[in-house]
Write a protein that holds these residues in place. Structure first.
Motif, PDB file in Angstrom:
ATOM      1  N   THR A 116      34.415  42.229  50.723  1.00 48.05           N
ATOM      2  CA  THR A 116      34.140  40.813  50.490  1.00 48.05           C
ATOM      3  C   THR A 116      33.565  40.577  49.100  1.00 48.05           C
ATOM      4  O   THR A 116      33.516  39.432  48.642  1.00 48.05           O
ATOM      5  CB  THR A 116      33.159  40.293  51.568  1.00 48.05           C
ATOM      6  N   LEU A 117      33.148  41.611  48.426  1.00 48.57           N
ATOM      7  CA  LEU A 117      32.557  41.461  47.100  1.00 48.57           C
ATOM      8  C   LEU A 117      33.606  41.389  45.996  1.00 48.57           C
ATOM      9  O   LEU A 117      33.271  41.122  44.844  1.00 48.57           O
ATOM     10  CB  LEU A 117      31.603  42.628  46.811  1.00 48.57           C
ATOM     11  N   THR A 118      34.859  41.636  46.336  1.00 44.83           N
ATOM     12  CA  THR A 118      35.916  41.649  45.333  1.00 44.83           C
ATOM     13  C   THR A 118      36.952  40.584  45.643  1.00 44.83           C
ATOM     14  O   THR A 118      37.395  40.459  46.784  1.00 44.83           O
ATOM     15  CB  THR A 118      36.604  43.031  45.277  1.00 44.83           C
ATOM     16  N   ARG A 119      37.332  39.814  44.636  1.00 43.64           N
ATOM     17  CA  ARG A 119      38.364  38.797  44.775  1.00 43.64           C
ATOM     18  C   ARG A 119      39.750  39.408  44.561  1.00 43.64           C
ATOM     19  O   ARG A 119      39.910  40.394  43.843  1.00 43.64           O
ATOM     20  CB  ARG A 119      38.161  37.684  43.739  1.00 43.64           C
ATOM     21  N   VAL A 120      40.727  38.782  45.165  1.00 42.52           N
ATOM     22  CA  VAL A 120      42.106  39.196  44.952  1.00 42.52           C
ATOM     23  C   VAL A 120      42.456  39.156  43.465  1.00 42.52           C
ATOM     24  O   VAL A 120      43.190  40.007  42.953  1.00 42.52           O
ATOM     25  CB  VAL A 120      43.059  38.288  45.763  1.00 42.52           C
ATOM     26  N   SER A 121      41.893  38.180  42.750  1.00 35.30           N
ATOM     27  CA  SER A 121      42.175  38.059  41.314  1.00 35.30           C
ATOM     28  C   SER A 121      41.641  39.238  40.509  1.00 35.30           C
ATOM     29  O   SER A 121      42.027  39.424  39.352  1.00 35.30           O
ATOM     30  CB  SER A 121      41.573  36.766  40.764  1.00 35.30           C
ATOM     31  N   LYS A 141      30.563  36.394  51.203  1.00 35.46           N
ATOM     32  CA  LYS A 141      31.695  35.852  50.460  1.00 35.46           C
ATOM     33  C   LYS A 141      31.273  34.741  49.505  1.00 35.46           C
ATOM     34  O   LYS A 141      31.748  34.669  48.373  1.00 35.46           O
ATOM     35  CB  LYS A 141      32.755  35.326  51.438  1.00 35.46           C
ATOM     36  N   LEU A 142      30.377  33.872  49.947  1.00 32.93           N
ATOM     37  CA  LEU A 142      30.073  32.667  49.195  1.00 32.93           C
ATOM     38  C   LEU A 142      28.864  32.794  48.263  1.00 32.93           C
ATOM     39  O   LEU A 142      28.805  32.129  47.229  1.00 32.93           O
ATOM     40  CB  LEU A 142      29.821  31.486  50.143  1.00 32.93           C
ATOM     41  N   GLY A 143      27.903  33.607  48.628  1.00 32.04           N
ATOM     42  CA  GLY A 143      26.616  33.546  47.957  1.00 32.04           C
ATOM     43  C   GLY A 143      26.533  34.277  46.630  1.00 32.04           C
ATOM     44  O   GLY A 143      26.987  35.415  46.509  1.00 32.04           O
ATOM     45  N   ASP A 144      25.951  33.617  45.631  1.00 26.66           N
ATOM     46  CA  ASP A 144      25.462  34.339  44.462  1.00 26.66           C
ATOM     47  C   ASP A 144      24.238  35.143  44.868  1.00 26.66           C
ATOM     48  O   ASP A 144      24.020  36.256  44.394  1.00 26.66           O
ATOM     49  CB  ASP A 144      25.078  33.369  43.349  1.00 26.66           C
ATOM     50  N   ARG A 145      23.435  34.532  45.755  1.00 23.28           N
ATOM     51  CA  ARG A 145      22.266  35.202  46.340  1.00 23.28           C
ATOM     52  C   ARG A 145      22.205  34.841  47.810  1.00 23.28           C
ATOM     53  O   ARG A 145      22.657  33.765  48.221  1.00 23.28           O
ATOM     54  CB  ARG A 145      20.967  34.761  45.648  1.00 23.28           C
ATOM     55  N   ILE A 146      21.624  35.748  48.589  1.00 28.47           N
ATOM     56  CA  ILE A 146      21.446  35.524  50.028  1.00 28.47           C
ATOM     57  C   ILE A 146      19.972  35.677  50.356  1.00 28.47           C
ATOM     58  O   ILE A 146      19.323  36.640  49.920  1.00 28.47           O
ATOM     59  CB  ILE A 146      22.253  36.536  50.862  1.00 28.47           C
ATOM     60  N   ALA A 147      19.448  34.717  51.126  1.00 29.35           N
ATOM     61  CA  ALA A 147      18.105  34.850  51.686  1.00 29.35           C
ATOM     62  C   ALA A 147      18.270  35.160  53.173  1.00 29.35           C
ATOM     63  O   ALA A 147      18.723  34.304  53.943  1.00 29.35           O
ATOM     64  CB  ALA A 147      17.304  33.567  51.489  1.00 29.35           C
ATOM     65  N   ARG A 153      41.520  33.357  44.894  1.00 32.22           N
ATOM     66  CA  ARG A 153      40.076  33.313  45.168  1.00 32.22           C
ATOM     67  C   ARG A 153      39.703  34.023  46.458  1.00 32.22           C
ATOM     68  O   ARG A 153      38.525  34.210  46.750  1.00 32.22           O
ATOM     69  CB  ARG A 153      39.602  31.849  45.231  1.00 32.22           C
ATOM     70  N   SER A 154      40.691  34.391  47.272  1.00 38.11           N
ATOM     71  CA  SER A 154      40.407  35.084  48.523  1.00 38.11           C
ATOM     72  C   SER A 154      39.777  36.447  48.238  1.00 38.11           C
ATOM     73  O   SER A 154      39.951  37.019  47.156  1.00 38.11           O
ATOM     74  CB  SER A 154      41.690  35.267  49.334  1.00 38.11           C
ATOM     75  N   THR A 155      39.067  36.959  49.222  1.00 39.91           N
ATOM     76  CA  THR A 155      38.456  38.275  49.070  1.00 39.91           C
ATOM     77  C   THR A 155      39.382  39.362  49.606  1.00 39.91           C
ATOM     78  O   THR A 155      40.348  39.086  50.324  1.00 39.91           O
ATOM     79  CB  THR A 155      37.125  38.340  49.837  1.00 39.91           C
ATOM     80  N   LEU A 156      39.062  40.602  49.293  1.00 46.46           N
ATOM     81  CA  LEU A 156      39.848  41.706  49.833  1.00 46.46           C
ATOM     82  C   LEU A 156      39.659  41.830  51.337  1.00 46.46           C
ATOM     83  O   LEU A 156      40.531  42.343  52.035  1.00 46.46           O
ATOM     84  CB  LEU A 156      39.472  43.016  49.135  1.00 46.46           C
ATOM     85  N   GLN A 157      38.534  41.339  51.871  1.00 49.57           N
ATOM     86  CA  GLN A 157      38.353  41.288  53.320  1.00 49.57           C
ATOM     87  C   GLN A 157      39.357  40.302  53.933  1.00 49.57           C
ATOM     88  O   GLN A 157      39.985  40.591  54.959  1.00 49.57           O
ATOM     89  CB  GLN A 157      36.929  40.854  53.660  1.00 49.57           C
ATOM     90  N   ASP A 158      39.528  39.152  53.305  1.00 50.44           N
ATOM     91  CA  ASP A 158      40.549  38.197  53.759  1.00 50.44           C
ATOM     92  C   ASP A 158      41.930  38.850  53.719  1.00 50.44           C
ATOM     93  O   ASP A 158      42.746  38.678  54.635  1.00 50.44           O
ATOM     94  CB  ASP A 158      40.567  36.957  52.856  1.00 50.44           C
ATOM     95  N   ALA A 159      42.181  39.582  52.642  1.00 56.77           N
ATOM     96  CA  ALA A 159      43.486  40.234  52.488  1.00 56.77           C
ATOM     97  C   ALA A 159      43.726  41.261  53.583  1.00 56.77           C
ATOM     98  O   ALA A 159      44.830  41.348  54.136  1.00 56.77           O
ATOM     99  CB  ALA A 159      43.579  40.894  51.112  1.00 56.77           C
ATOM    100  N   GLN A 170      36.484  28.004  52.523  1.00 59.72           N
ATOM    101  CA  GLN A 170      35.569  28.812  51.717  1.00 59.72           C
ATOM    102  C   GLN A 170      36.153  29.033  50.320  1.00 59.72           C
ATOM    103  O   GLN A 170      35.442  28.905  49.310  1.00 59.72           O
ATOM    104  CB  GLN A 170      35.320  30.154  52.399  1.00 59.72           C
ATOM    105  N   ASP A 171      37.449  29.350  50.262  1.00 60.09           N
ATOM    106  CA  ASP A 171      38.107  29.532  48.970  1.00 60.09           C
ATOM    107  C   ASP A 171      38.042  28.256  48.147  1.00 60.09           C
ATOM    108  O   ASP A 171      37.815  28.283  46.928  1.00 60.09           O
ATOM    109  CB  ASP A 171      39.574  29.935  49.163  1.00 60.09           C
ATOM    110  N   GLU A 172      38.246  27.120  48.822  1.00 61.55           N
ATOM    111  CA  GLU A 172      38.229  25.837  48.130  1.00 61.55           C
ATOM    112  C   GLU A 172      36.842  25.540  47.571  1.00 61.55           C
ATOM    113  O   GLU A 172      36.693  25.033  46.459  1.00 61.55           O
ATOM    114  CB  GLU A 172      38.674  24.725  49.080  1.00 61.55           C
ATOM    115  N   LEU A 173      35.803  25.864  48.349  1.00 64.19           N
ATOM    116  CA  LEU A 173      34.442  25.655  47.870  1.00 64.19           C
ATOM    117  C   LEU A 173      34.175  26.495  46.621  1.00 64.19           C
ATOM    118  O   LEU A 173      33.572  26.012  45.650  1.00 64.19           O
ATOM    119  CB  LEU A 173      33.434  25.998  48.967  1.00 64.19           C
TER     120      LEU A 173
END
Length: 407
Positions: free
Chosen positions: A262-267, A216-222, A336-342, A190-193
């Protein structure tokens, strides 16, 4: 959630579905009924919903692997239903679960399939194969001659993505591409994508049944219901904060507040640090760097500054060399990981601390439970009704393992 907004790189095109329906012969009810949505150029749009809701059927109608019964689909302003199906598909990348690689072909042959069909010459194809392997983090010299059976599941998925992108299509369709790999590998893929999307800016339609992956991945979700009826189509943050109805709220789950991580990146957060040393550096130098610190751990790095092992002050006391001492780090995270990953990684680590790496694997810093609690405290202040329980949950999860002081 991608970084195309900041880089300005957009190579994708807009996709518009207008009252698209699929009715199979002999069935009374359509599998997909009158779906209308606009997928913006250069964004990742995730179709998420329960099994059998029609999300894969909807996606496959975009490249006409399934022919729509009625309605129109336009891709970059062109009517997809009026195009030659083979021409259409050669301009759309397609990545599926378990990669779907041809087992009798080498990695290079798999990646070159569509460029070959498009009539590219051998030199151009060979260069493109190597470029694509580099892009997905696989050494061309090591992997181009291998067969799929000689690859791990995660490597196969990387090759599958490389093949889908080989002819530089503006659109990429991904049907649960990471569903067959273990959770750790899935997070890395997912991070690589997200890294690739930040660089390439494709229009990506991604199907999953996992809402956390969608966030984690979506700009938008349906969020889809039966027959691909759109229950809500919005940004992840908006859906988490304001589910459209009880059905969406149920699908999001009771831990919706925790998914804010999941909305926040480690960066996006401030990282901690600790003493580091390469394996061939002096033990005494590292020992002095740790002296007097309340948290007695350091990191041993390789010659490219990639993390290798944790080492404690006690382990350094009688050591003559940094080679071979210490303990493995465990799961590494990227910027690129999320705080949920962390959160998941640090709860599994003996030190309750996650090691962060940059794009090429170099040591970038550390993240600890306090960072997550601080972030969630800010969220709580902004959305007090939704976030108080989340902060308490994070504090309870990490508190028992927390040392007195943090780097």
């Amino acid at each position: 959630m991608t970084e195309t907004e900041t880089t300005g790189t957009v190579s994708g095109v807009e996709i518009v579905l207008d009252t698209v329906t699929k009715l199979y012969p002999g069935q009374r009810d359509p599998a997909v009924e009158a779906v209308s949505m606009t997928i913006p150029a250069g964004e990742i749009v995730v179709l998420v919903g329960p099994s059998g809701c029609g999300k894969t059927t909807t996606m496959r109608m975009i490249n006409r692997l399934i022919e729509p019964t009625s309605g129109t689909i336009s891709i970059g302003g062109r009517d997809a239903t009026a195009m030659n199906p083979d021409e259409l598909r050669r301009g759309i990348g397609y990545s599926i679960q378990q990669a779907g690689l041809f087992p009798h072909m080498t990695v290079a042959k798999n990646i070159s399939t569509v460029p070959g069909l498009l009539g590219w010459d051998r030199k151009r194809i060979a260069g493109r194969v190597d470029d694509m392997l580099d892009l997905v983090g696989l050494d061309p010299g090591e992997y181009r001659g291998r067969y799929p059976r000689q690859l791990s599941g995660g490597q196969q998925q990387r090759v599958g993505v490389a093949r889908a992108l080989a002819a530089d299509p503006p659109v990429l369709l991904m049907d649960e591409p990471f569903g067959a790999v273990d959770p750790i590998t899935r997070g890395l893929l997912q991070d690589e994508l997200l890294r690739l999307q930040a660089e390439l800016g494709k229009t990506i339609v991604f199907v999953t049944h996992d809402f956390s992956e969608a966030v984690k991945l979506g700009d938008r979700i349906a969020v889809l219901g039966n027959q691909s009826r759109i229950l809500q189509y919005d940004t992840p943050a908006a859906i988490l904060a304001h589910p459209a109805d009880d059905t969406v709220a149920g699908f999001v789950g009771a831990d919706a507040s925790l998914k804010q991580l999941t909305l926040t990146r480690v960066s996006d957060v401030e990282l901690g640090d600790c003493p580091t040393a390469a394996e061939d550096e002096s033990v005494e130098t590292l020992r002095k760097a740790l002296a007097g610190r309340d948290w007695p751990w350091a990191l041993i790095l390789d010659n490219h500054r990639r993390p290798l092992r944790w080492v404690s002050a006690d382990q350094l006391a009688d050591a003559q060399s940094l080679h071979g001492i210490g303990r493995p780090i465990g799961n590494l995270l990227s910027l690129r990981s999320t705080l949920q990953d962390a959160l998941e990684a640090l709860l599994a680590d003996q030190n309750a601390t996650a090691v962060i790496t940059s794009a090429r694997g170099e040591y970038a810093g550390l993240i600890a439970i306090e960072t997550l609690v601080t972030h969630l405290s800010v969220v709580r202040d902004e959305h007090p009704d939704k976030s108080a329980a989340t902060v308490a949950a994070a504090e309870e999860s990490g508190g028992a393992a927390e040392p007195e002081s943090r780097p």
